[in-house]
Design a protein around this motif. Structure first.
Motif, PDB file in Angstrom:
ATOM      1  N   LEU A  77       1.163  -0.950   0.385  1.00  0.00           N
ATOM      2  CA  LEU A  77      -0.578   0.035   0.072  1.00  0.00           C
ATOM      3  C   LEU A  77       1.167   1.365   0.198  1.00  0.00           C
ATOM      4  CD1 LEU A  77      -3.478   1.140   0.679  1.00  0.00           C
ATOM      5  CD2 LEU A  77      -2.193   1.187   2.602  1.00  0.00           C
ATOM      6  N   THR A  78       1.558   1.037   0.962  1.00  0.00           N
ATOM      7  CA  THR A  78       2.438   2.899   0.855  1.00  0.00           C
ATOM      8  C   THR A  78       3.681   3.008  -0.418  1.00  0.00           C
ATOM      9  OG1 THR A  78       4.104   1.974   2.266  1.00  0.00           O
ATOM     10  CG2 THR A  78       2.632   2.140   3.279  1.00  0.00           C
ATOM     11  N   SER A  79       4.333   1.592  -0.439  1.00  0.00           N
ATOM     12  CA  SER A  79       5.104   1.735  -2.068  1.00  0.00           C
ATOM     13  C   SER A  79       4.391   1.999  -3.182  1.00  0.00           C
ATOM     14  CB  SER A  79       5.412   0.476  -2.314  1.00  0.00           C
ATOM     15  OG  SER A  79       4.986  -0.371  -2.355  1.00  0.00           O
ATOM     16  N   VAL A  80       2.806   1.822  -3.309  1.00  0.00           N
ATOM     17  CA  VAL A  80       1.776   2.206  -4.536  1.00  0.00           C
ATOM     18  C   VAL A  80       1.655   3.504  -4.031  1.00  0.00           C
ATOM     19  CG1 VAL A  80      -0.104   1.488  -5.722  1.00  0.00           C
ATOM     20  CG2 VAL A  80       1.464  -0.402  -4.855  1.00  0.00           C
ATOM     21  N   ALA A  81       1.122   3.921  -3.128  1.00  0.00           N
ATOM     22  CA  ALA A  81       0.038   5.351  -2.889  1.00  0.00           C
ATOM     23  C   ALA A  81       1.389   6.738  -3.113  1.00  0.00           C
ATOM     24  CB  ALA A  81      -0.069   5.327  -1.643  1.00  0.00           C
ATOM     25  N   LEU A  82       2.422   5.830  -2.478  1.00  0.00           N
ATOM     26  CA  LEU A  82       3.774   7.309  -2.251  1.00  0.00           C
ATOM     27  C   LEU A  82       4.924   6.825  -3.125  1.00  0.00           C
ATOM     28  CD1 LEU A  82       4.608   6.991   1.341  1.00  0.00           C
ATOM     29  CD2 LEU A  82       2.885   7.940   0.692  1.00  0.00           C
ATOM     30  N   LEU A  83       4.786   5.632  -4.298  1.00  0.00           N
ATOM     31  CA  LEU A  83       5.884   5.707  -5.051  1.00  0.00           C
ATOM     32  C   LEU A  83       4.797   5.630  -6.688  1.00  0.00           C
ATOM     33  CD1 LEU A  83       8.963   5.886  -5.902  1.00  0.00           C
ATOM     34  CD2 LEU A  83       9.399   3.787  -5.184  1.00  0.00           C
ATOM     35  N   SER A  84       4.792   4.557  -6.979  1.00  0.00           N
ATOM     36  CA  SER A  84       4.806   4.030  -8.132  1.00  0.00           C
ATOM     37  C   SER A  84       3.675   5.584  -8.939  1.00  0.00           C
ATOM     38  CB  SER A  84       4.396   2.404  -8.342  1.00  0.00           C
ATOM     39  OG  SER A  84       3.220   2.081  -7.376  1.00  0.00           O
ATOM     40  N   LEU A  85       2.265   5.162  -8.085  1.00  0.00           N
ATOM     41  CA  LEU A  85       1.672   6.114  -8.590  1.00  0.00           C
ATOM     42  C   LEU A  85       2.334   7.422  -9.370  1.00  0.00           C
ATOM     43  CD1 LEU A  85      -1.507   5.578  -6.250  1.00  0.00           C
ATOM     44  CD2 LEU A  85      -1.055   5.095  -8.489  1.00  0.00           C
ATOM     45  N   HIS A  86       3.105   8.431  -8.148  1.00  0.00           N
ATOM     46  CA  HIS A  86       3.683   9.195  -8.612  1.00  0.00           C
ATOM     47  C   HIS A  86       4.724   8.485  -9.584  1.00  0.00           C
ATOM     48  CE1 HIS A  86       2.709  11.383  -5.574  1.00  0.00           C
ATOM     49  NE2 HIS A  86       2.232  10.810  -4.906  1.00  0.00           N
ATOM     50  N   LEU A  87       5.321   7.726  -9.701  1.00  0.00           N
ATOM     51  CA  LEU A  87       6.081   7.276 -11.284  1.00  0.00           C
ATOM     52  C   LEU A  87       5.299   7.055 -12.417  1.00  0.00           C
ATOM     53  CD1 LEU A  87       8.842   5.910  -8.746  1.00  0.00           C
ATOM     54  CD2 LEU A  87       8.967   7.974  -9.746  1.00  0.00           C
ATOM     55  N   PHE A  88       4.021   6.430 -11.661  1.00  0.00           N
ATOM     56  CA  PHE A  88       3.705   5.975 -12.863  1.00  0.00           C
ATOM     57  C   PHE A  88       2.172   5.922 -13.519  1.00  0.00           C
ATOM     58  CE2 PHE A  88       7.446   3.032 -11.171  1.00  0.00           C
ATOM     59  CZ  PHE A  88       8.578   3.089 -12.509  1.00  0.00           C
ATOM     60  N   GLY A  89       1.613   6.375 -12.598  1.00  0.00           N
ATOM     61  CA  GLY A  89       0.716   6.569 -12.385  1.00  0.00           C
ATOM     62  C   GLY A  89      -0.156   5.568 -12.444  1.00  0.00           C
TER      63      GLY A  89
END
Length: 821
Positions: A137-149
């Motif tokens: 959850l934290t890696s998606v919300a804080l990192l991958s969503l910003h980098l890859f959508g």
């Protein structure tokens, strides 16, 4: 799942399909694991299936874009629309969730054997799996969503599933098949015994109670934490973390209390009392832990997670002990030493979670509200403790008494819990309050803003004190179309804006699309005198549906479409500023149709506005800017475009003459072409050739950026209002008037008159010390306004000058205050 809309019902539908898929996969698993000789290979296939099915979901919106236009609005609002949405949710979510449901039982089949027993090590596998959710959850919300959508994050997750599948294949190669002929393997296959009804029931209760509590917890934290994408993320992080820690602690705690059966009972009783205490503890925590908008982004997240851990954590921890304790008891007394029948318990827990969440949304929140709803869940746990005690032979009167006492105390607490507020009552009178899937919707009245709607204690919809500015949001785009007959409004709110369209005699049909049925109810019951009773007018129709989907189902239907003031930091609202939505609006317009998207500049930063305008211009290359008021405190900017054609001021003049002749509209500003011209800022011309990123449903850029800004770094200092608004009006519009082919010099003069009026209102309402430059400009600007103000407007005696957006006595000095009507 933007494909099926952003409503709470759509979210629940997707959520339900996910839990149903998990439950079905887990239910199939016991029969599968008995026959599997190579569990690591089966696990690899399940993980690969999850990844590949998720990849298919990424491209589904492109494959299904034809559905809504083909369906049409009639069938969209009938039984066919919900049926298709359900079918799409099932097709996208359920298959991958089904294979996810197979994973833990197959993993148990591969790992648990010999001295590695289910009652301890199987519970730890469940705990590690739960704690892994925190990392994901934290890696998606804080990192991958910003980098890859969103689309890129799904692809990344699918890639991880494939890598896990490859790892499982390696382990399969190293371990080889299980020898099905050995006596031990027959015991491992779970050929002895079944699953007790007590274990299935307790698993169901645990799933239902935890998910109902989670639904209520989101609403509870929402009463104080700023509304943004990151609020539910922070709460969910705390919830999963506590559940994982509780599961990890079960083997040790069970040894302390005398066994897993007793731990289940004690945990049920403790949860019953903990649910009652949670709202009281939460309000005490909220006094000294305010997750506001004064610090950094990560500081906000940390404070939010800590507040959730402190206030929700105790009840959640003991609730999180129940299901793992049932697993341990099932592995001990239930005879399933290696967890081969674990899937039935997982399935029962998943179905309980699905029904518990749905019951909380459908019944608990509407009937009891958040605080008493917590007490209701406490009673549920107390009754479950009583039933658990009755299932044991011989029965213990002490245990029965404890369970009855826990349920009774939870019931007694309903009265004081009902007195806790859902809304900060300071400075307002609460006229009505309802709670549902979309949160708490309250109608309040105050001296400063009048009557308004507040959603979840943070999202303010309209206000009767600003009703004339809100009505102008409808008047202006209607005056730009030669013959507006069918008009659509995305968003109802108080109904004041779409209701203003009924003042125009030419308008034959008004459709207002609103996501929240509670907002529709509030507009109908409390704002009828202000919105021309739009919810009951024969010329109007209020539709409860996702605005983006409704317009996608309405090709070439409307003459004018008006987008409300959507706050981009609110979860899900960013999709209404996406390129896909703007394309849908364009397709919903008749030839020559007008689209006006109003922007709440007082809630936007320059970067966010730049992203919106860049996205808008991808669909509508020629864009015109209008303001709706001269007040710089709450400026709204209209991005106006035409399906084909351009802004024609002769049409505006004819329409203003028409409404003035019919006396349809009484606002003196929009009864005259000169007044409309004073609201004009010019064609959209980004300074310096600004090039910004485009917002799409897949990349979620606007929602993520606005949500991050909302909860950190005093965002109010970066929003566009006051002096920043005056600078913006010049930089993005006014300075280009007369330099890019604008034919009418008088139009330019009137637009600049509007800027002078905005400056005058800013100075008039300013409470601090003025700069020497402002002091020098005041008499000059006043003189220019008095001498240059259009005479046709000044001489309009049939207008209602109470609707003038500013100092009416300045522009019409011959009237005294008592002459304003």
């Amino acid at each position: 799942m933007d494909l099926v809309g952003g409503s709470a019902a759509s979210s629940t539908r997707v959520f339900g399909c996910f839990f149903l898929g998990l439950a079905l996969g887990a239910a199939v698993a016991p029969g599968l694991v008995r026959r599997v000789r190579r569990p690591w290979r089966a696990l690899a296939l399940a993980e690969a299936a999850v990844g590949l099915l998720a990849l298919a979901g990424i491209y589904l919106p492109e494959w299904t874009g034809w559905i809504w236009p083909t369906l049409g609005t009639g069938r969209l609002l009938g039984w066919e629309g919900p049926a298709i949405k359900l079918g799409l949710s099932v097709a996208v979510v359920l298959p991958s969730a089904f294979f996810m449901g197979l994973v833990l039982p197959l993993l148990a089949r591969a790992v648990l054997r010999d001295e590695i027993r289910f009652s301890r090590h199987g519970v730890w596998i469940y705990a590690v799996n739960t704690l892994g959710g925190v990392l994901g959850l934290t890696s998606v919300a804080l990192l991958s969503l910003h980098l890859f959508g969103a689309g890129g994050s799904m692809a990344l997750a699918a890639g991880i599933n494939v890598l896990v599948a490859i790892g499982c294949l390696v382990l399969d190669f190293l371990s080889g098949p299980i020898d099905s002929r050995s006596p031990l393997s027959r015991e491992e296959r779970g050929e002895r015994g079944g699953v007790s009804w007590a274990a299935l029931g307790a698993s169901f209760v645990s799933g239902a109670g935890v998910l109902a509590f989670e639904v209520l917890a989101f609403q509870l934290v929402g009463l104080v934490a700023p509304l943004s994408f990151y609020r539910p993320m922070g709460v969910l992080t705390a919830v999963i973390l506590v559940l994982g820690i509780a599961a990890w602690a079960v083997p040790r705690v069970a040894g302390w209390v005398g066994g897993s059966w007793k731990l289940v009972f004690l945990a049920l009783c403790a949860t019953s009392l903990g649910m009652v205490v949670t709202p009281l503890l939460f309000f005490r925590c909220a006094r000294w832990m305010d997750p506001g908008t004064e610090g950094t982004f990560y500081g906000f997240l940390a404070q939010l997670v800590v507040m959730a851990l402190v206030s929700l954590g105790p009840a959640l921890f003991v609730a999180g002990l129940v299901f793992p304790s049932v697993l341990a008891w099932h592995g001990e007394e239930g005879g399933d030493r290696y967890g081969r029948r674990w899937g039935w318990l997982l399935a029962s827990n998943g179905v309980g979670g699905l029904l518990g969440a749905e019951l909380a949304y459908q019944a608990v929140l509407p009937a009891m509200g958040v605080h008493r709803g917590m007490g209701g869940v406490g009673i549920f746990y107390g009754i479950a403790a009583l039933v658990w005690a009755l299932s044991r032979r011989p029965r213990s009167f002490g245990l029965l008494g404890c369970s009855v006492a826990a349920a009774g105390l939870a019931g007694l607490a309903l009265v004081p819990l009902g007195a806790l507020p859902h809304l900060n009552p300071q400075g307002v009178v609460i006229l009505d309050e309802r709670t549902g899937r979309e949160g708490t919707v309250a109608v309040v009245d105050s001296r400063e803003m009048g009557r308004r709607i507040i959603v979840s204690n943070h999202y303010v919809l309209g206000g009767t004190r600003l009703r004339y500015d809100a009505a102008r949001l409808a008047h202006l785009p209607l005056l730009l179309h030669a013959a507006p007959r069918r008009v659509a409004f995305i968003g109802l709110g108080t109904g004041i804006t779409p209701g203003a369209a009924l003042e125009h005699r030419r308008v034959q049909a008004v459709v207002a699309v609103e996501l929240s049925p509670l907002v529709v109810r509030a507009a109908d019951r409390y704002f009828g005198p202000f919105n021309h009773n739009i919810t009951r007018s024969p010329r109007a129709r209020v539709v409860v549906e996702d605005g983006r989907i409704f317009l996608a189902a309405s090709p070439r239907r409307f003459d004018v479409v008006v987008g409300d003031l959507f706050l981009p930091w609110s979860p899900g609202v960013g999709r209404l500023y996406s390129i896909e939505h703007f394309r849908g609006v364009r397709d919903a317009l008749q030839p020559g149709g007008v689209f006006c998207q109003w922007l709440p500049m007082y809630q936007l930063t320059m970067d966010q506005f730049d992203m919106i305008q860049a996205t808008f211009r991808q669909v509508f290359p020629s864009v015109y800017l209008f303001r709706n008021t001269f007040d710089c405190r709450y400026p709204a900017l209209g991005l106006i475009a035409f399906r084909n054609g351009d802004l024609d001021w002769s049409v505006v003049r004819a329409r203003c003459d028409e409404v003035r002749r019919n006396n349809d509209v009484l606002d003196p500003l929009v009864r005259h072409v000169e007044g409309v011209a004073m609201l004009y800022l010019g064609p959209l011309a980004p300074p310096g050739g600004t090039s910004a990123a485009v917002n799409t449903l897949s990349n979620m850029r606007l929602e993520l950026a606005a949500g991050r800004e909302r909860v950190s770094g005093k965002p109010g200092e970066k929003y566009i209002y006051g002096e920043a608004w005056l600078r913006f009006a010049y930089d993005w519009g006014l300075r280009h008037l007369g330099t890019d082919g604008q034919p009418d010099r008088r139009l330019t003069e009137l637009a600049w008159m509007g800027q002078r009026l905005s400056f005058w209102e800013a100075v008039r309402r300013y409470r601090g010390p003025l700069s020497p430059e402002d002091l020098a400009d005041i008499p000059v600007v006043r003189k220019e306004i008095v001498e240059g103000f259009p005479k046709p407007i000044r001489g309009d005696d049939r207008a209602d000058w109470r609707q003038w957006p500013g100092d009416a006595k300045l522009v019409r000095p011959r009237l005294g205050q008592d002459a304003l009507r």
